[in-house]
Scaffold this motif. Structure first.
Motif, short mmCIF file in Angstrom:
data_model
loop_
_atom_site.label_atom_id
_atom_site.label_comp_id
_atom_site.label_asym_id
_atom_site.label_seq_id
_atom_site.Cartn_x
_atom_site.Cartn_y
_atom_site.Cartn_z
N LEU A 129 -4.35 2.28 1.86
CA LEU A 129 -5.35 2.12 0.79
C LEU A 129 -5.19 3.12 -0.34
CD1 LEU A 129 -8.53 1.58 3.00
CD2 LEU A 129 -7.32 -0.16 1.66
N GLU A 130 -4.32 4.11 -0.17
CA GLU A 130 -4.17 5.18 -1.16
C GLU A 130 -3.86 4.62 -2.55
OE1 GLU A 130 -2.05 9.51 -0.98
OE2 GLU A 130 -0.78 7.78 -0.54
N HIS A 131 -4.66 5.08 -3.55
CA HIS A 131 -4.49 4.73 -4.96
C HIS A 131 -4.62 3.23 -5.23
CE1 HIS A 131 -1.78 8.55 -5.06
NE2 HIS A 131 -3.08 8.86 -5.10
N ARG A 132 -5.28 2.52 -4.35
CA ARG A 132 -5.47 1.09 -4.55
C ARG A 132 -6.83 0.84 -5.22
NH1 ARG A 132 -3.29 -3.67 -2.83
NH2 ARG A 132 -1.68 -2.49 -1.75
N ASN A 133 -6.80 0.14 -6.34
CA ASN A 133 -8.02 -0.23 -7.07
C ASN A 133 -8.93 0.96 -7.34
OD1 ASN A 133 -7.15 -2.87 -7.07
ND2 ASN A 133 -8.43 -3.50 -5.36
N GLY A 134 -8.34 2.07 -7.79
CA GLY A 134 -9.13 3.22 -8.20
C GLY A 134 -9.36 4.26 -7.14
N LEU A 135 -8.91 4.04 -5.91
CA LEU A 135 -9.08 5.04 -4.86
C LEU A 135 -8.12 6.21 -5.09
CD1 LEU A 135 -9.48 2.89 -1.63
CD2 LEU A 135 -11.25 4.20 -2.81
N GLY A 136 -8.44 7.36 -4.52
CA GLY A 136 -7.61 8.54 -4.68
C GLY A 136 -6.62 8.71 -3.55
N ASP A 137 -6.28 9.97 -3.26
CA ASP A 137 -5.31 10.29 -2.22
C ASP A 137 -5.86 9.92 -0.84
OD1 ASP A 137 -3.71 11.31 -4.20
OD2 ASP A 137 -4.31 13.39 -3.85
N ALA A 138 -4.94 9.62 0.08
CA ALA A 138 -5.33 9.22 1.43
C ALA A 138 -6.16 10.30 2.12
CB ALA A 138 -4.09 8.89 2.25
N LYS A 139 -5.83 11.57 1.88
CA LYS A 139 -6.54 12.66 2.55
C LYS A 139 -8.00 12.76 2.11
CE LYS A 139 -5.18 16.14 -0.86
NZ LYS A 139 -4.47 17.44 -1.08
N ASN A 140 -8.35 12.15 0.98
CA ASN A 140 -9.72 12.22 0.47
C ASN A 140 -10.54 10.97 0.79
OD1 ASN A 140 -9.24 14.74 -0.70
ND2 ASN A 140 -8.49 13.83 -2.59
N LEU A 141 -9.98 10.05 1.58
CA LEU A 141 -10.68 8.80 1.89
C LEU A 141 -11.44 8.93 3.21
CD1 LEU A 141 -8.03 6.10 0.89
CD2 LEU A 141 -9.79 7.18 -0.51
N ARG A 168 -6.23 -5.16 1.41
CA ARG A 168 -7.22 -5.58 0.41
C ARG A 168 -8.32 -4.52 0.32
NH1 ARG A 168 -6.73 -10.52 3.43
NH2 ARG A 168 -5.41 -12.05 2.34
N PHE A 169 -8.78 -4.26 -0.92
CA PHE A 169 -9.90 -3.34 -1.13
C PHE A 169 -10.70 -3.81 -2.33
CE2 PHE A 169 -11.69 0.37 -3.35
CZ PHE A 169 -12.60 0.77 -2.37
N ASP A 170 -12.02 -3.90 -2.16
CA ASP A 170 -12.92 -4.31 -3.23
C ASP A 170 -13.68 -3.07 -3.72
OD1 ASP A 170 -14.82 -5.36 -4.93
OD2 ASP A 170 -15.38 -7.01 -3.61
N PRO A 171 -13.39 -2.60 -4.94
CA PRO A 171 -14.05 -1.37 -5.43
C PRO A 171 -15.55 -1.55 -5.66
CG PRO A 171 -12.76 -2.38 -7.18
CD PRO A 171 -12.46 -3.15 -5.93
N HIS A 172 -16.04 -2.78 -5.77
CA HIS A 172 -17.46 -2.98 -6.05
C HIS A 172 -18.33 -2.70 -4.82
CE1 HIS A 172 -15.37 -5.47 -9.11
NE2 HIS A 172 -16.32 -4.97 -9.89
N ALA A 199 -14.40 1.90 2.74
CA ALA A 199 -13.65 3.10 2.34
C ALA A 199 -14.38 3.77 1.19
CB ALA A 199 -12.23 2.73 1.92
N VAL A 200 -14.54 5.10 1.27
CA VAL A 200 -15.22 5.87 0.23
C VAL A 200 -14.35 7.09 -0.08
CG1 VAL A 200 -17.26 7.22 -0.36
CG2 VAL A 200 -17.50 5.14 0.99
N GLU A 201 -14.13 7.32 -1.37
CA GLU A 201 -13.40 8.53 -1.76
C GLU A 201 -14.35 9.71 -1.77
OE1 GLU A 201 -10.47 10.26 -5.29
OE2 GLU A 201 -11.39 8.27 -5.49
#
Length: 369
Positions: A129-141, A168-172, A199-201
């Motif tokens: 999921l890292e950097h997918r649809n606005g998410l950050g680094d994997a370590k911060n998820l 798949r990841f839905d940022p909404h 998933a939450v950053e």
């Protein structure tokens, strides 16, 4: 004649008797070969990778019967137990006899497996999921799964790479749907594992360990560092290294994350506090007692009542209970643009005739006559 024939027959039989006895006894070579064959031995601890347990898995020196399947293996990563008497009965049914149990009462069978613990799975999904649809680094998820995440045991042949094949990841709403594929060395179809959840950053945030009042000076024990959702903290999260010694602008509760806007430099001067007024100029350093009429931190301009002159002056906070009053700068009057030096105007005045001289010359010109 008859007697002679009987004696001859008896002699032949007597001569043949040692040969018959020699034929009935087992040959020495055969006995030596039988003694060289290892005795079948029952195993107490059995480990298998396949889906079935074979005779060769439970018996050492099983010979030609070693490949005969006798039990279904337990699930990958688990262990089953069989009574030794039951195992021996199954072996006899397959004509494997004379097995030495050498005191074994139970036979344990363990199915080898590729083990994926919960932490490994969570890391694999975070990387997917890292950097997918606005998410950050994997370590911060921070991941929350719809079903409790537990250790997974796969067939031992599934020792290949773990690859995300669906991500798949839905940022909404923060929902994710990830399918991982684990390769199989035997050429069989790879194992597929599907996971869903949220998933939450997150970011590191300095959080209050206790309730604090307005203007409280923060100490190290007042702060704890926790990971909080980035959306909650925002981009103005206060850095813990710069918090200690700062002053809270407003009353706050324990558990609240600190932002830069919540903090200010500590007030070095409090309202109605006795302060020292400092007057410093070239070769002069004077101090006088005063009373602050307002609070201020370092660099702030505050009003102070001079207790000797009873006059209110303004000064800059320079330290704890200290206000510096600068000497008034001398006022230099500005020169008007029209006030030019006389020496510069004199030539111009000489060159231009006065109105009176112009009028006099006009009265005596020939044209007027």
């Amino acid at each position: 004649m008859a007697i002679r024939s009987s004696l001859l027959a008896a002699a032949l039989m007597a001569a043949a008797a040692p040969a018959l006895a020699a034929n009935d006894a087992p040959p020495r070579i055969a006995l030596a070969s039988a003694a060289a064959v290892p005795l079948p031995l029952l195993r107490a601890d059995v480990r298998v990778a396949a889906e079935v347990v074979r005779i060769g898995d439970v018996v050492d020196n099983a010979g030609d019967a070693a490949q005969i399947a006798i039990y279904r293996a337990p699930d990958p990563g688990t262990t089953g137990t069989l009574p030794a008497t039951q195992v021996l009965d199954v072996l006899r049914a397959h004509r494997v006899i004379g097995v030495d149990a050498h005191g074994i009462r139970n036979v344990s069978v363990t199915r080898l497996a590729r083990t994926l613990d919960a932490d490994d799975i969570e890391l694999q999904i975070a990387v997917a999921l890292e950097h997918r649809n606005g998410l950050g680094d994997a370590k911060n998820l921070s991941l929350t799964f719809d079903k409790d995440l537990r250790t997974i045991h796969l067939d031992a042949a599934n020792d290949g790479d773990i690859t995300p094949v669906v991500t798949r990841f839905d940022p909404h709403n923060g929902r994710f749907d990830v399918t991982l594929e684990v390769g199989n060395r035997s050429g069989a179809a790879p194992a597929r594992l599907r996971f869903t959840g949220n998933a939450v950053e997150t970011v590191e945030a300095a959080v209050l360990a206790r309730n604090v009042d307005r203007n409280t000076l923060l100490k190290s024990s007042d702060i704890v560092v926790e990971r909080r959702p980035k959306a909650e903290v925002g981009n103005d999260a206060a850095n813990r290294d710069h918090i200690v010694g700062m002053q809270i602008r407003k009353q706050m509760r324990a558990g609240q994350a600190l932002h830069g806007a919540d903090l200010t430099k500590p007030d070095l001067v409090q309202r109605d506090e006795a302060v020292t007024l400092i007057y410093q100029a070239a070769g002069i350093y004077l101090t006088v007692r005063g009373k602050a009429t307002e609070a201020g931190t370092e660099g702030d301009v505050v009003s102070v009542l001079n207790l000797q002159s009873k006059r209110t002056v303004s000064g800059v906070v320079v330290g704890r209970g200290q206000v510096s009053v600068s000497p008034a700068a001398p006022v230099i009057p500005r020169r008007l643009a029209s006030a030019a030096p006389v020496a510069e105007e004199a030539p111009a005045m000489a060159a231009a005739p006065s109105p009176d001289s112009t009028r006099d010359s006009a009265s005596v010109s020939p044209g007027s006559e």
